[in-house]
Design a protein around this motif. Structure first.
Motif, PDB file in Angstrom:
ATOM      1  N   UNK A   1       0.822  -1.211   0.000  1.00  0.00           N
ATOM      2  CA  UNK A   1       0.000   0.000   0.000  1.00  0.00           C
ATOM      3  C   UNK A   1       0.860   1.267   0.000  1.00  0.00           C
ATOM      4  N   UNK A   2       1.969   1.230   0.741  1.00  0.00           N
ATOM      5  CA  UNK A   2       2.743   2.459   0.967  1.00  0.00           C
ATOM      6  C   UNK A   2       3.793   2.719  -0.105  1.00  0.00           C
ATOM      7  N   UNK A   3       4.334   1.655  -0.705  1.00  0.00           N
ATOM      8  CA  UNK A   3       5.544   1.851  -1.526  1.00  0.00           C
ATOM      9  C   UNK A   3       5.487   1.218  -2.913  1.00  0.00           C
TER      10      UNK A   3
ATOM     11  N   UNK B   1       2.519   1.037  -4.936  1.00  0.00           N
ATOM     12  CA  UNK B   1       1.384   1.461  -5.765  1.00  0.00           C
ATOM     13  C   UNK B   1       1.764   2.728  -6.518  1.00  0.00           C
ATOM     14  N   UNK B   2       2.058   2.575  -7.789  1.00  0.00           N
ATOM     15  CA  UNK B   2       2.449   3.712  -8.623  1.00  0.00           C
ATOM     16  C   UNK B   2       1.806   3.531  -9.999  1.00  0.00           C
ATOM     17  N   UNK B   3       2.062   4.474 -10.897  1.00  0.00           N
ATOM     18  CA  UNK B   3       1.422   4.390 -12.215  1.00  0.00           C
ATOM     19  C   UNK B   3       1.915   3.181 -13.005  1.00  0.00           C
TER      20      UNK B   3
END
Lengths: 355, 355
Positions: free
Chosen positions: B95-97, B99-101
């Motif tokens: 969740x923190x690191x 999840x990006x495009x």
């Protein structure tokens, strides 16, 4: 701040729990812990869990604990969900059952973790102001919503809501899940559990951190219709297969089963609370009527923050919230009779010195 | 299915953990537990935690445990994050690191919880096939990505990746977090921890469930640059202030501190694994070269599922995955020497009876 953080992390405003001082020389009346130790049977069960069997994974479903809770409340195990403290249980509830198109409703003065969960899961919410007596008025919740949640008794006010009002709320909101967060129910409130078999939209949350004196073990649970429980299980099984270790499951099970001890310490806390309330009133405080293991009080002549700081200088910690409407109140956990007397003595001295 | 479920809940495909049989008469070689008990010092620490202090909340930051891990690995406490098993730690990491495009990359054959986390948090991902020897080829990861994660040694293959390859991967992906999931590192792999002070994009995850024999206690941790740790803390403090109870923190701390016991049991498991590998090869199995506490093996003439069922009839449980490419393999946890001998004896009998 870091390029590696997800967008979400940048936007979070985390919850700040009450202080856990590392010094032992404090009277700790700030985080609503129980002043009495856990059931000796619970401690014994944790001792017994500390054996070579810890090399194996625990039961991922904690069936033993679910069965005890079900038995205690005359429910079925499939109506029970257990987790790593009621905070984890609440987190799963927000993600699984309270995220919908319409906003989630909860009181403006309430458990301050609720808006944090909304931030974590992108849930739209709307604060409903308590009335002028700091009570929940269920008529204010008669509007479009994607769910309703509040503590009963409410925190940090301590004020309870009648079961009749909860039942009306459930009837008025058949399409929404209504979550009653009963962290403090065992200190004089009336639980909504008996409504579970009638209302499929009711979810009741409890914790072993307060009335079972097990804040240091981390066990909480939810009770409701199996369809609601199934949603929580689906999220849990997508997050952590084994949220409860063996010491937690076994200690919690023994605590639930030891009803005699539990009822005794709850009765003692209630008695101390009633005495504390009278003593505070004699000192000039306005004390909200509490059904919890804490009281919420303000003094017409003295600022709450000043009093809290003076108490701290005397090695007594109480909780003060900077939020609107309640920033002149102190939340005081009910301690043992001895702690309560020492608190009142300190407070009397402080107020005398300010007169 | 229920009208009350959030959209997310409908879409989830939860993880299914290996079976935890309630019968005690099984040789359990299916969930990679340690065959040896936890350190006696760890059990003693859990005993000592079962006292009246459980009425109080634990340290929300588990500083004691962070300091022990930091000391063990010559890191600073601010480079350590701890949680309720490495599954919870991994969930927060996704969740923190991660999840990006751009899509997250991980091997097609790997820990099957990774795609479940992606489902839980809406993370786009891409499977990168292992090569024909079931190895990770880092050249295959040289493409746009929002993060990279894999176990080292990989599961369920047991095959390790050289530290030099991990370092090249970190250099080739300076804008992505590279997570090395070292659940099985202590059984012969080379940890990436020494690279942490050089690469701010490296996060290493470990667990106490395998090499410290504490699957039943639920403790895991992550190590990396303080900026990465801070992201995890922000999510944790928006989810559950106190993920580790006192028995867990104190038992885990004592286990980390008892290095002598830990090194001894790891060495015994490695020795048993090497013997087991030879015995399986003598029975005609192809065994992948393992650096973990399990071996992954297939027989050219017998179907894995048939063998697993026959073993089960003899009260021995191993793990079989129905996934593509590996559905004819068995994953066999390394037990004690006695368990391993009994397993080989049963397997020999089964194969003889099929010949």
């Amino acid at each position: 701040m870091s390029q590696y953080w997800s967008k979400l992390v940048h936007s979070l405003t985390p919850y700040v729990p009450g202080e856990q001082p590392k010094s032992k020389n404090m009277i700790k009346l700030n985080t609503n812990e129980n002043p009495y130790p856990p059931s000796p049977k619970s401690l014994q069960a944790i001792h017994e869990a500390a054996n070579e069997g810890l090399r194996l994974y625990p039961d991922p479903n904690s069936d033993l604990l679910k069965q005890s809770i079900a038995h205690y409340y005359t429910l079925e195990a499939k109506q029970i969900f257990v987790g790593n403290g009621s905070d984890e249980v609440l987190a799963h509830i927000f993600q699984a059952l309270l995220k919908h198109d319409a906003p989630l409703l909860f009181p403006d003065i309430s458990y301050s973790f609720y808006p944090v969960y909304c931030g974590l899961y992108g849930i739209d919410y709307k604060n409903i102001p308590l009335n002028n007596n700091f009570e929940i008025d269920i008529n204010d919740y008669n509007q479009a919503n994607g769910g309703i949640i509040f503590p009963n008794p409410n925190a940090p006010t301590g004020i309870g809501l009648a079961l009749e009002s909860i039942e009306i709320l459930l009837q008025q909101n058949p399409s929404s899940v209504v979550v009653i967060d009963e962290a403090y129910i065992d200190f004089g409130g009336v639980s909504a559990v008996p409504l579970i078999n009638t209302y499929p939209n009711l979810l009741v949350v409890q914790t072993l951190s307060k009335s079972r004196s097990l804040a240091g073990l981390r066990v909480g649970f939810a009770m409701g219709h199996p369809d609601l429980i199934q949603a929580l299980v689906r999220v849990k099984d997508s997050f952590n297969s084994y949220p409860l270790g063996k010491p937690a499951t076994q200690g919690a099970t023994a605590a639930i089963n030891d009803k005699t001890y539990f009822l005794d310490i709850c009765a003692r806390i209630i008695a101390t609370r009633e005495k504390l309330t009278l003593q505070l009133e004699e000192l000039g405080f306005e004390v909200l009527p509490s059904q919890a293991n804490f009281v919420f009080a303000q003094h017409p002549k003295h600022r709450a923050l000043t009093l809290a700081q003076a108490l701290r200088d005397n090695h007594i910690i109480v909780r003060h919230f900077k939020a609107a409407r309640i920033d002149n109140y102190l939340r005081i956990t009910v301690g043992t009779d001895a702690e309560s007397e020492q608190f009142i003595q300190s407070l009397t001295d402080i107020i005398s010195s300010m007169a």
